[in-house]
Write a protein that holds these residues in place. Structure first.
Motif, short mmCIF file in Angstrom:
data_model
loop_
_atom_site.label_atom_id
_atom_site.label_comp_id
_atom_site.label_asym_id
_atom_site.label_seq_id
_atom_site.Cartn_x
_atom_site.Cartn_y
_atom_site.Cartn_z
N ASN A 1 -5.91 -15.39 1.80
CA ASN A 1 -4.99 -14.40 2.47
C ASN A 1 -5.00 -13.17 1.62
OD1 ASN A 1 -4.29 -15.66 4.82
ND2 ASN A 1 -2.33 -17.01 3.51
N ILE A 2 -5.28 -13.22 -0.05
CA ILE A 2 -5.14 -12.41 -0.57
C ILE A 2 -5.57 -10.85 -0.46
CG2 ILE A 2 -7.39 -12.44 -2.11
CD1 ILE A 2 -5.53 -12.55 -4.72
N TYR A 3 -6.80 -10.97 0.48
CA TYR A 3 -7.11 -9.37 0.63
C TYR A 3 -6.41 -8.69 1.61
CZ TYR A 3 -10.72 -10.65 -2.77
OH TYR A 3 -11.51 -11.52 -3.56
N ASP A 4 -5.94 -9.56 2.57
CA ASP A 4 -4.88 -9.04 3.60
C ASP A 4 -3.72 -8.09 2.94
OD1 ASP A 4 -6.30 -10.48 5.15
OD2 ASP A 4 -4.92 -11.82 5.64
N PHE A 5 -3.40 -8.34 1.81
CA PHE A 5 -2.34 -7.37 1.21
C PHE A 5 -2.50 -6.05 0.89
CE2 PHE A 5 -0.65 -11.83 0.79
CZ PHE A 5 0.57 -11.83 1.29
N TYR A 6 -3.97 -5.80 0.66
CA TYR A 6 -4.34 -4.58 0.24
C TYR A 6 -3.86 -3.69 1.19
CZ TYR A 6 -6.93 -6.92 -3.64
OH TYR A 6 -7.41 -7.26 -4.92
N GLU A 7 -3.93 -3.81 2.51
CA GLU A 7 -3.34 -3.13 3.68
C GLU A 7 -1.99 -2.44 3.35
OE1 GLU A 7 -1.67 -3.69 7.94
OE2 GLU A 7 -3.25 -5.33 7.49
N LEU A 8 -1.23 -2.96 2.36
CA LEU A 8 -0.14 -2.74 1.97
C LEU A 8 -0.14 -1.06 1.38
CD1 LEU A 8 1.88 -5.68 0.40
CD2 LEU A 8 2.12 -4.48 2.62
N GLY A 9 -1.38 -1.01 0.69
CA GLY A 9 -1.71 0.47 0.33
C GLY A 9 -0.84 0.72 -1.30
N PHE A 10 -0.67 -0.15 -1.91
CA PHE A 10 -0.42 0.09 -3.15
C PHE A 10 -1.45 0.03 -4.33
CE2 PHE A 10 3.74 -1.24 -1.22
CZ PHE A 10 4.50 -0.05 -1.30
N ASP A 11 -1.44 0.54 -5.45
CA ASP A 11 -2.27 0.54 -6.54
C ASP A 11 -2.75 -1.15 -7.40
OD1 ASP A 11 -2.76 3.08 -5.91
OD2 ASP A 11 -1.52 3.74 -7.51
N THR A 12 -1.61 -1.67 -7.36
CA THR A 12 -1.29 -2.77 -8.25
C THR A 12 -1.13 -3.98 -7.57
OG1 THR A 12 -0.90 -1.23 -9.97
CG2 THR A 12 -1.06 -3.75 -10.74
N TYR A 13 -2.18 -5.00 -7.70
CA TYR A 13 -1.98 -6.33 -7.14
C TYR A 13 -2.03 -7.69 -8.13
CZ TYR A 13 -2.22 -3.69 -2.76
OH TYR A 13 -1.87 -2.82 -1.97
#
Length: 435
Positions: A129-141
């Motif tokens: 699921n990790i890459y789904d969170f990039y949809e949030l649009g923030f810079d740091t994960y």
């Protein structure tokens, strides 16, 4: 002293409380499987690599229609308002949810630095699921597991990378602050003090971003008055929900030598008043209770109200009580003499020989009972600090010191020396050097 503020936000049950406890190193937040169980914001001072900061744990934000969710949303918005860095915790196992997007929309408005902590990375599904969170649009994960210590160092390094230890400018003027719940009359008291005759005032920039300190000249001495009453520039939300105003008081308390705890005579004493006073004492600050709005009280005498105060604040029976009305200025002249008296007491130094006479007399007068065949013995006492006064007692076994006996010794010190208004710290050390 902490300057930066970090807020942990996110929807319910993503592991915010576990992360909070890990960072502060104590189990404070309630951990339960019920969504929204952490309903109060919790504040704690924390440190990482010698960088100190305040940590705020918010209640989860949820968009279902339960009554407290609106309050939780406000909690998060207040935390965001206060924070320098926001840690947005999401659940890697569950993946991106509609509620995460709601939280994201609130965070985007904040324009603050946001770190997305993808939690529960010890579970296999989370990696998918990790890459789904990039949809949030923030810079740091940062992938983490609060329970299994995964990613913790990277997360903490990232949170604190811009934090600096603030250089403290030496200022030996006494600093005092006016603290208390919203609407107890802090602003009126501040104005009454600053407008009192014989007081000359000048403003200096406060060392925190939301306070202005005033220099108050009284009887040829200068004092710094830390304005907590003025810390309300963001509107009524802070003042209307009283527990949310606490963080701002905490910063002011930490910078003060003495705290004036204001009680509203009209409303009486509340639990929140006790929390605020308790925090000031815990931080080792001199304390004076100021009962304000006395002009509104018709059917109680001053003596009766003082008795009530003593009963309610049994943990601070040594604190002076000043009763006044900031609005009418009645009895306002009685306050500064108490501040001056407590200012002397928080720095009081006691000669070693006199201190030992008092402590050893107290011991002989009330020899502690033996416990499992062992009895506490006190060999020597010395003063090892001021502001507040700190005393170190060398004993045969510090494990034999019962808290009631410690309180007895404290009372004896207070009977013999003028320590009104100041907490005192008693430290027991074993004579053979074992700490």
């Amino acid at each position: 002293m902490a300057n930066n503020v970090v807020a942990i936000v996110g929807r319910p049950n993503v592991g915010k409380s576990t992360l909070f406890n890990k960072i502060v190193g104590k189990k404070i937040a309630i951990i339960e499987d019920t969504p929204g169980v952490t309903r109060d914001r919790l504040y704690q001072e924390a440190s990482y690599n010698n960088k100190k900061f305040y940590l705020i744990d918010t209640g989860g934000i949820d968009v279902s229609k339960e009554t407290f969710n609106n309050e939780i949303k406000i909690q998060a918005e207040i935390a965001i308002e206060e924070a320098d860095v926001i840690v947005f915790v999401v659940d890697g196992k569950e993946g991106l949810t509609h509620n995460d997007l709601i939280v994201r929309d609130i965070l985007r408005k904040s324009k603050k630095r946001v770190i997305v902590a993808i939690n529960k990375m010890d579970v296999k599904e989370s990696k998918d699921n990790i890459y789904d969170f990039y949809e949030l649009g923030f810079d740091t994960y940062i992938p983490i597991s609060s329970i299994h210590n995964i990613g913790y160092v990277e997360l903490m390094d990232t949170i604190t990378m811009d934090f600096k230890e603030k250089e403290t400018v030496e200022d030996d003027r006494l600093k005092f602050s006016i603290i208390g719940r919203p609407n107890v009359g802090k602003s009126s008291l501040m104005n009454a003090l600053l407008n009192e005759e014989r007081v000359v005032v000048s403003n200096i920039a406060g060392t925190t971003r939301d306070s202005i300190d005033s220099v108050l000249k009284y009887d040829k001495n200068e004092y710094v008055l830390i304005d907590t009453a003025g810390m309300r520039k963001k509107g009524k939300v802070f003042e209307s929900i009283e527990k949310y105003s606490l963080l701002r008081s905490l910063k002011a308390i930490d910078r003060s030598d003495i705290c004036l705890v204001v009680i509203n005579a009209e409303e009486g004493i509340t639990e929140h008043d006790k929390h605020i006073a308790g925090y000031a004492i815990e931080r080792g600050k001199g304390i004076i209770f100021v009962v304000n709005k006395w002009d509104t009280v018709k059917d109680t005498s001053i003596n009766d109200f003082i008795k009530l105060m003593r009963a309610e604040f049994q943990f601070a029976t040594y604190a002076p009580i000043v009763i006044l009305s900031a609005l009418t200025k009645k009895r306002i002249h009685t306050l500064m003499p108490e501040v001056i008296k407590v200012a002397e007491n928080i720095k009081r130094e006691i000669k070693t020989s006199v201190l030992n006479d008092v402590i050893l007399d107290a011991y002989q007068l009330n020899i502690p009972p033996s416990y499992k065949g062992k009895r506490l013995k006190i060999y020597f006492a010395s003063q090892t600090g001021i502001n507040p006064p700190k005393f170190t007692l060398r004993v045969n076994n510090k494990g034999l010191v019962h808290f009631s006996y410690e309180r007895y010794l404290e009372n004896k010190l207070r009977e013999n020396f003028n320590l009104e208004g100041t907490p005192i710290i008693l430290q027991f050390k074993n004579r053979n050097g074992d700490e």
